[in-house]
Design a protein around this motif. Structure first.
Motif, PDB file in Angstrom:
ATOM      1  N   HIS A 169      -7.829   8.427  -5.247  1.00  9.00           N
ATOM      2  CA  HIS A 169      -6.420   8.565  -5.614  1.00  9.00           C
ATOM      3  C   HIS A 169      -5.802   9.838  -5.039  1.00  9.00           C
TER       4      HIS A 169
ATOM      5  N   GLU B  14      -9.714  -0.110  -9.710  1.00  6.18           N
ATOM      6  CA  GLU B  14      -8.757   0.269 -10.765  1.00  6.18           C
ATOM      7  C   GLU B  14      -8.095   1.610 -10.443  1.00  6.18           C
ATOM      8  N   GLU B  15      -8.888   2.578  -9.990  1.00  4.05           N
ATOM      9  CA  GLU B  15      -8.343   3.884  -9.635  1.00  4.05           C
ATOM     10  C   GLU B  15      -7.282   3.758  -8.554  1.00  4.05           C
TER      11      GLU B  15
ATOM     12  N   GLN C 106      -5.606   0.907  -7.489  1.00  4.18           N
ATOM     13  CA  GLN C 106      -4.471   0.067  -7.857  1.00  4.18           C
ATOM     14  C   GLN C 106      -3.489   0.809  -8.756  1.00  4.18           C
ATOM     15  N   GLU C 107      -4.012   1.711  -9.575  1.00  7.63           N
ATOM     16  CA  GLU C 107      -3.147   2.480 -10.468  1.00  7.63           C
ATOM     17  C   GLU C 107      -2.116   3.290  -9.690  1.00  7.63           C
ATOM     18  N   HIS C 108      -2.443   3.616  -8.432  1.00  2.19           N
ATOM     19  CA  HIS C 108      -1.546   4.450  -7.634  1.00  2.19           C
ATOM     20  C   HIS C 108      -0.787   3.648  -6.575  1.00  2.19           C
TER      21      HIS C 108
END
Length: 215
Positions: free
Chosen positions: A167, A191-192, A194-196
């Motif tokens: 990220h 997940e890390e 996609q969160e950004h």
């Protein structure tokens, strides 16, 4: 399909896997500072951020003197042998060949690793000729600041895609109003990344070659 003038690649976790050298050099520094060595699976999640962040998070000691000493011992071994304890990810060379042959984009490297170390790693894998420049970091310099400088000096344009596995890479791009892409073969989870909100999420290097190679 969006087309970019520049593709800017992170190094660790994106082009090559530095795990062996990272673990050995970090343990070299820890033992020198009277701390117990750590198992590889405990250390590898810390691959990616600048060294001073990793050391502070790993040891709980963020004093300037301690961090500086740890960085020094880490780099002591890294400069001798650690940089070579590195593995090229399968498909990276072919991906870069495809991009070079297409002549649709220009390629650069932007890594938190010191530029001289990054250059030696790229030379080790015969990758340096693919890239027009290597931007390296140092203690106290964030990747977003490296991108800011590259933009200010017109080394890259605003039509640049930052590609990385953590990220930190995506955040650095977004802070400079650049698009980003995440890769899933490195050390950041889906997940890390996609969160950004990356513009792309790639599962294999060949997907990058296909995405940006146009006849």
């Amino acid at each position: 399909m969006a087309q970019y003038e520049w593709l800017l690649f992170d190094l660790d976790g994106t082009l090559s896997d530095p795990a062996e050298g990272f673990v050995n050099c970090m343990n070299h520094a820890l033992v020198f500072h009277d701390q117990a060595p750590r198992a590889a699976d405990e250390l590898t999640p810390y691959i990616g951020p600048p060294l001073e962040h990793t050391i502070g998070n790993l040891t709980g000691n963020t004093s300037d003197a301690f961090v500086s000493s740890m960085v020094g011992k880490y780099r002591e071994r890294y400069g001798d042998t650690g940089y070579a304890e590195n593995t090229l990810y399968p498909g990276v060379n072919q991906m870069l060949e495809t991009l070079r042959e297409s002549k649709n984009v220009r390629l650069g490297v932007c890594t938190s690793k010191r530029a001289d170390f990054a250059t030696r790693i790229l030379e080790q894998f015969n990758l340096l000729p693919f890239f027009e420049f290597v931007s390296g970091g140092d203690v106290g310099i964030g990747k977003w600041q490296q991108l800011e400088k590259l933009l200010a000096e017109n080394t890259i344009s605003r039509n640049t895609l930052m590609i990385g596995d953590r990220h930190f890479d995506l955040n650095a791009a977004h802070k400079n109003q650049l698009k980003s892409a995440g890769v899933l073969w490195g050390y950041g989870s889906r997940e890390e990344l996609q969160e950004h909100q990356p513009a792309y999420l790639f599962a294999h290097p060949q997907e990058i070659g296909r995405q940006f190679c146009r006849a």
